[in-house]
Every structure is written in C-alpha cells, then in structure tokens.
Design an enzyme around this catalytic site. Structure first.
Site, PDB file in Angstrom:
ATOM      1  N   GLY A  15       0.804  -1.153  -0.101  1.00 14.04           N
ATOM      2  CA  GLY A  15       0.140   0.041   0.029  1.00 14.04           C
ATOM      3  C   GLY A  15       0.785   1.185  -0.070  1.00 14.04           C
ATOM      4  CB  CYS A  42       2.232  -9.122   0.849  1.00 16.35           C
ATOM      5  SG  CYS A  42       1.485 -10.010  -0.519  1.00 16.35           S
ATOM      6  CB  CYS A  47       0.873 -13.058   0.065  1.00 18.00           C
ATOM      7  SG  CYS A  47       0.027 -11.596   1.132  1.00 18.00           S
ATOM      8  CE  LYS A  50      -0.512 -17.587   2.439  1.00 16.86           C
ATOM      9  NZ  LYS A  50      -1.554 -16.780   2.731  1.00 16.86           N
ATOM     10  CB  ALA A 114       9.707   7.307   9.987  1.00 17.80           C
ATOM     11  CE1 TYR A 178      -4.430 -15.088   5.824  1.00 17.68           C
ATOM     12  CE2 TYR A 178      -6.181 -14.152   7.404  1.00 17.68           C
ATOM     13  CZ  TYR A 178      -5.042 -14.058   6.262  1.00 17.68           C
ATOM     14  OH  TYR A 178      -4.542 -12.825   6.349  1.00 17.68           O
ATOM     15  CD  GLU A 182      -3.385 -19.282   4.339  1.00 19.38           C
ATOM     16  OE1 GLU A 182      -4.185 -18.674   3.253  1.00 19.38           O
ATOM     17  OE2 GLU A 182      -2.557 -18.637   4.729  1.00 19.38           O
ATOM     18  NE  ARG A 205     -13.556 -15.683  16.081  1.00 16.67           N
ATOM     19  CZ  ARG A 205     -13.251 -14.383  16.066  1.00 16.67           C
ATOM     20  NH1 ARG A 205     -14.388 -13.501  15.791  1.00 16.67           N
ATOM     21  NH2 ARG A 205     -12.084 -13.715  16.306  1.00 16.67           N
ATOM     22  N   GLY A 262      -3.844 -14.268  15.178  1.00 21.10           N
ATOM     23  CA  GLY A 262      -4.018 -13.283  14.509  1.00 21.10           C
ATOM     24  C   GLY A 262      -3.218 -12.223  14.327  1.00 21.10           C
ATOM     25  CB  THR A 311      -1.703  -7.803  -0.458  1.00 24.81           C
ATOM     26  OG1 THR A 311      -1.018  -8.093   0.559  1.00 24.81           O
ATOM     27  CG2 THR A 311      -0.607  -6.775  -1.391  1.00 24.81           C
ATOM     28  CB  ALA A 341      -7.982 -17.724  -2.197  1.00 24.37           C
ATOM     29  CG  HIS A 439     -18.188 -32.183 -19.329  1.00 23.94           C
ATOM     30  ND1 HIS A 439     -18.514 -32.317 -18.170  1.00 23.94           N
ATOM     31  CD2 HIS A 439     -18.018 -33.397 -20.087  1.00 23.94           C
ATOM     32  CE1 HIS A 439     -18.414 -33.764 -18.067  1.00 23.94           C
ATOM     33  NE2 HIS A 439     -18.079 -34.358 -19.419  1.00 23.94           N
ATOM     34  CD  GLU A 444     -19.150 -30.052 -15.991  1.00 21.43           C
ATOM     35  OE1 GLU A 444     -19.671 -29.850 -16.812  1.00 21.43           O
ATOM     36  OE2 GLU A 444     -18.091 -31.016 -15.895  1.00 21.43           O
TER      37      GLU A 444
END
Length: 457
Positions: A15, A42, A47, A50, A114, A178, A182, A205, A262, A311, A341, A439, A444
């Site tokens: 960011g 990240c 991310c 990982k 800083a 998560y 993971e 949760r 967390g 992110t 995800a 298919h 599908e």
C-alpha cells in the site's frame, strides 16, 4: 508554510509503495521510511513466501496420486535448506524490484524507523526531523501473541517461520484463522507431524459455517491433528524439545510451537496518539471513507486501518488516497464483494456473503436460497480418493442476485477470482444457469446447480 516533502509515507509495503510511486510519478516530492525490508508483510513474510511453501508442500500428495495413476515415483525427504536458499533469493529479488520501482518513480527511500512527531513532522531514527504536507501511515500489521501463557517466549510467529534452521519433525500450530490453517496444511504436506490447537468451536471464524466444517474435516483426514476447544496452558523447554500442556489436560512434546493467533495493527510507538491521531481499540488508525484521520494532514491505508486485511485492498486504498489528495478526485476504496482465498489444501475461495450473513442480514421479506454441490471430482474418483470438493451459491430468492459464492477445491483461488467478477457485477442465478458448462471440469458445477439445497425464509 514550506515543507520538505509533499508526502511522507511510513511503511514500505504494497500500500505504501503504491501511494508513494503514484504521487512521485506525478511530480510531487515524496519520501518513504521502511525500518525492515521493502515489500512489507506480503512480499517478505506473508503471502509470497507462504504461497511458495504451499507449492512445495503439495508435491508429497501429488507424488502419492501420481503413483496411483501408474507412475513409478520414489519420493525422498523434503530438503528444507535447499528450499530455504531459493526462497531467500526470491524474496531478495522481489525486494529489489520494489525498491527499484519506487526509486525510479522519484521516491526518496530512507531505510530506518520513522515516527510521527506532529501533524506535519516526521522524526527518523537517526535523529533527523523532516516536514511533510501530508503523512501516510502504511505500517501494516504485526502478529498478536498472548502474553498470559507461561513459556510463550519459546514460541515463534509467522514473522520468524521462514527463517527456521531445520524442518521440525513435530510442530504445534496455535490458532484457527486462515494463517494457522494454511501453515497446518503446509507442514503436514512437508512431512512434519502437525498438530493444531484452536480455542474456538471451529476453525476459520467469520467464514461460511458449512465451508469451515468441510475444510476442518478434510485437513483432519489428511493427517493434521486438529483439536478445537483447546488452547495452550503452558510451554516449557525440556530435553528433546518443547513440552506443552493444553487446557484440555493433554501433554505433548514438540520441536516447534508456532503461534498464528491473529494480527494487530502495527502502530505501537509510532507517536500517533501524541500527534492527536485517534486510534481504535485494537490500535488501528481510525480513518474516514477517504483514508483521512481526524488530523487532516495524516492518512492511513492497508492493514494498519484494520478494515479488510488483504494486500490488493491496501493497493486499492493507496490508489484512492492518491486520487483524493493529489489528483483532486475524491475517491472511496470499494470494500464490497472483495474476493479472497485461503490456501489450505484444498483451497477455499469466497466472495460476497456467507450463508449466515445472508440469512441474518437480509430483509425478512427476501428469502435466501442456498445451492450446494459436494462431490468427488474425476481426478479423485479415478484413484478412489474420497476427498470431496464443495461449490456453494447464496441467492436472493426475490431479486435472484447471487449474494455469495464459496468454493473448496484445488485451485479454488483461481476460480473465485473469475466468479468474483460475476458476483461483483450483480449476476443473477439465471445468468449462471445460462452459461454453458466447460466439461469435464470441477468448475462446471457452478453453473449446473438447478435446485436449492435449502431456503431461509
């Protein structure tokens, strides 16, 4: 008043870098301070590393399946030092890209801590003080670890996991979010005897209840020793490893204890409160819809604001900040129907409402239909592997709008990105039904579910 910089960004994550690059590229004078490594959570300790560990951990199951398909496969032990060497090289490469791109845009990068001294002054660790017309706080989050557990100093967090010297034979992962789930799948796949404690009734949760139960059953079936309603009472370092006593009375030995309980906004010691910036109960920087704090010259984006901790969301917030403050185009970041995800094995992709949210938050005059399909995909059925995938749609019975989509399957993260476009556009169940199936694929099924499994009136 003349300022040293038009914008000073604290934090070199996704960011902060995006905001700094866009602003500097427009010809403004921009500086950025990052006390650790460019790229932020990240890229350096989240991310990216990982996901690379997820890739590595999947090959053991793939080898087993390959053998069932007829390949002569002989799989040895996982060589952690070899993987870690490549991992560190990749992170260094990515850090270089972040640094180079910011520098090429004209951002002055200061590799030190800083803090905010007042609404327009930033103090650097070397004692230097600089002024800025606008200050952007983009310091992200940091792992939360309870300080009430005796022996907690023997545990590590996700910040340190990528730097461990050896792969643990026995690992305890504490947490049910998560990140914890993971890593439980990762270490199980890498060959560690993996145990996961979560003090709540079910992992993940905040996500869809049916999906939570499905994932818990799958990862337990893969060999993760999952214990819910269980927490750590104490940790002791003993000969042979770490002795852990759980709140349910069990006592076990582990080589490594990883706390993934967390994350909290990384605002400690930043001087924000002294500068008059209001913080929330979790320490988050409180901002309005445009990222502005109660101090007009100070803004916040990303995890430090404790909104949606993803992110891509931080990057969107950074773009909105730039448009609002430097382009004269007031822009609110869009936090509605954000796809996400979870890289458990299999993955869980979600966008929009959970079944519980739709049931409890929709007007009573608008019933909710739930469509589900759980089945063994062709690849599993062929080798008599019992693991099932889950596809789920939440639909408003009156408007027919798809309110939520949930997928638990290999590559669900890839699928949910595409399904997210339809949900974001307000597609109806009939729009899904009118789409021809591809298919034979797992995906599908998302356009083949004709009758609702249940209806909430």
């Amino acid at each position: 008043m003349a300022f040293d910089y038009d914008l000073f960004v604290i934090g070199g994550g996704s960011g902060g870098v995006r905001a700094a690059r866009l602003t500097a590229a427009d010809g403004h004078k921009v500086a950025m301070a990052e006390e650790y490594r460019m790229g932020g959570t990240c890229v350096i300790r989240g991310c990216v590393p990982k996901k690379l560990m997820v890739f590595a951990s999947q090959y053991s199951a793939a080898a087993t399946e390959a053998a069932a398909y007829g390949w002569d496969v002989k799989l040895g032990d996982f060589e952690w030092p070899q993987f870690q060497k490549r991992l560190k090289a990749e992170l260094t490469r990515l850090e270089g890209i972040y640094t180079k791109n910011a520098g090429n845009a004209g951002v002055e990068i200061m590799a030190q801590r800083a803090t905010v001294k007042d609404p327009h002054t930033v103090a650097l660790a070397d004692g230097t003080e600089v002024t800025a017309k606008h200050i952007l706080v983009a310091t992200g989050g940091t792992p939360f670890v309870p300080d009430t557990v005796p022996g907690i100093e023997h545990a590590i967090t996700s910040n340190e996991i990528f730097d461990i010297e050896t792969l643990p034979k026995r690992i305890l992962i504490v947490g049910g979010g998560y990140i914890a789930s993971e890593f439980a799948c990762i270490f199980n796949g890498l060959g560690s005897d993996t145990t996961q404690y979560y003090r709540g009734a079910q992992i993940l949760r905040g996500f869809d209840d049916e999906a939570r139960g499905h994932i818990a059953e799958l990862i337990a079936g893969q060999g993760v020793n999952l214990h819910v309603g269980t927490d750590v009472e104490r940790i002791e370092k003993r000969d042979g490893g770490l002795w852990v006593k759980a709140t349910d009375g069990r006592e076990e030995m582990f080589d490594l204890v990883l706390y993934a309980t967390g994350r909290k906004p990384n605002t400690a010691g930043l001087g924000l409160e002294g500068a008059g910036v209001k913080l929330g109960r979790a320490g988050e920087v409180i901002v309005d819809d445009y990222g502005q704090t109660n101090i007009p010259s100070i803004y916040g984006v990303g995890d430090v604001t404790n909104r949606i901790q993803l992110t891509p969301v931080a990057i969107r917030e950074a773009v909105a900040f730039h448009e609002t403050v430097f382009k004269g185009n007031p822009t609110k970041p869009d936090h509605v129907a954000v796809p996400s995800a979870i890289f458990t094995q299999p993955e869980y992709g979600a966008v929009g409402m959970t079944e519980e949210q739709a049931r409890d938050e929709r007007p009573v005059e608008r019933p909710v239909e739930v469509y589900t399909a759980a089945f063994r995909p062709m690849q599993n059925a062929f080798i008599e592997k019992n693991e099932r995938v889950l596809f789920k749609l939440i639909v408003c019975a009156e408007t027919r709008t798809v309110l939520g989509c949930h997928i638990i399957a290999p590559h669900a993260g890839e699928m949910i990105q595409l399904a997210g476009v339809a949900v974001k556009m307000g597609a109806t169940k009939e729009d899904f039904d009118a789409t021809v199936a591809v298919h034979p694929t797992m995906a599908e099924e998302i356009v083949l579910m004709k009758e609702p499994t249940r209806v909430h009136k």
